[in-house]
Motif scaffolding. Structure first.
Motif: not given
Lengths: 67, 313
Positions: B57, B60-61, B112, B53-54, B51, B23, B116, B119-121
């Motif tokens: 992530t 990551l998205w 996803l 962490f933002l 930030h 996968y 995400m 919502l994150t950025a």
């Protein structure tokens, strides 16, 4: 004695991998929530009363002393 | 009857159990790493900042979005992958993952990653991520890859968007600087890939993919490599004079472009006989330099931003 089905044995690695991914996702969403709440401005939703913070202070607003 | 249904199930199902690695392979991790690097640069050079962490992530998205387009591409290209030696052992043609599983994974990760990132950025970055996945999976994989010899050029555009998505994740806008980073990767991809195609005998003709080396010949591919190299150099110098560039960028770009042009010229001025004689030395040298070129060029944008008031014009 309980014996795992052959399918479960075969897919054990895959299932644990999926578990790790899901747990990671939960941790990320929780941490995102914490960061968003602690660093962003608090939402000012409409709460059915006039909010003094939004009323411009032009000196014309009546106070209790005026009455 | 029971026997027959069991046999049918075996034929339709995967040949052997798919592992997590299969996968992971569906997400085209090598393509993902380029997206992660360029998106990270876009995010770091954008003004204001995000930030940590933002920012992490968001990357990551974007990486998951790139993986989603890889899975959708593998799902649609399974018939091509089955006949080419290089791709025959991929998860779908080898039978370890069913096409429907790959499609489901691609669509799920698309929803996803886009949701995400929104919502994150912000939703501007999320919108561009969705467009990039659509462009790679539908416009490139399903349509143009099989119909035009300019597929490398068009496919390159899909790979060029991540730095702009990274930039938009911070600012919510896509100004000239973000588009110039897109243009830089867009101009870089064709000569990078054609240099590879000139020294690796890829069996695209077996799968009837109209690659430039086959449809227009290897000499024309050499000529196009040179023309696109000139375009790349022009874009590279323009970036040096914008908000993401500066004197340092100009200096590094001058060196990178000088070596690139010298190596591209060595490729265009010879034919296949010369190339075969020295085991495609010039083509290999251009390809290797193209890897250094992109990494160094994007790294200098970050260095310029890191210099703060000492960087830029």
């Amino acid at each position: 004695m309980h014996q795992d089905h052959e399918l479960h044995v075969r897919r054990r690695g895959r299932n644990f991998g999926l578990l790790a991914v899901l747990l990671g996702f939960i941790v990320i969403v929780f941490a995102l929530t914490v960061v968003k709440v602690t660093t962003g401005g608090f939402a000012e939703a409409f709460d059915h009363v006039a909010r003094p913070a939004l009323v411009p202070d032009d000196g014309a607003t009546p106070t209790e002393d005026d009455e | 009857m029971t026997d027959l249904s069991l046999h049918m199930a075996h034929v339709d199902g995967p040949a052997e159990e798919a592992g997590l690695r299969d996968y992971w392979q569906l997400l085209k991790p090598r393509l993902m790493s380029l997206s992660v690097f360029t998106a990270l640069v876009g995010l770091l050079v954008a003004p204001e900042g995000l930030h940590p962490f933002l920012a992490a992530t968001s990357i990551l998205w974007i990486a998951i979005g790139a993986g989603a387009s890889g899975a959708l591409n593998m799902w649609f290209d399974a018939d091509i992958d089955r006949v080419m030696k290089r791709t025959r052992n991929r998860p779908i043609p080898s039978g370890r993952v069913t096409p429907s599983d790959a499609l489901a994974l691609g669509l799920f990760l698309t929803v996803l990653s886009v949701t995400m990132l929104g919502l994150t950025a912000n939703w501007v970055a999320a919108g561009w991520l969705l467009f990039t996945i659509f462009f790679y999976a539908v416009i490139y994989s399903m349509w143009l890859k099989r119909t035009t010899s300019w597929n490398t050029v068009i496919g390159g555009l899909a790979g060029a968007f991540p730095p702009m998505i990274g930039y938009a994740a911070v600012t919510g806008t896509t100004p000239l600087e973000a588009w110039l980073m897109v243009a830089l990767i867009f101009m870089w991809t064709p000569p990078h890939f054609w240099a590879l195609a000139l020294f690796v005998k890829l069996d695209y003709h077996v799968a009837r993919i109209p690659m430039l080396t086959v449809t227009h010949g290897r000499d024309e591919t050499r000529r196009q490599t040179w023309l696109w190299s000139l375009g790349l150099v022009a874009v590279s110098f323009v970036t040096a004079f914008t908000a993401i560039g500066g004197p340092l960028t100009l200096a590094v770009a001058s060196v990178l472009n000088a070596v690139w042009l010298q190596r591209a010229w060595a490729v265009v001025r010879r034919d296949d006989l010369d190339s075969d004689a020295d085991a495609h030395l010039a083509e290999r040298r251009l390809f290797k330099w193209s890897l250094i070129y992109l990494f160094a060029h994007f790294a200098v944008f970050v260095a310029e931003a890191a210099l703060g008031p000492y960087g830029g014009w």
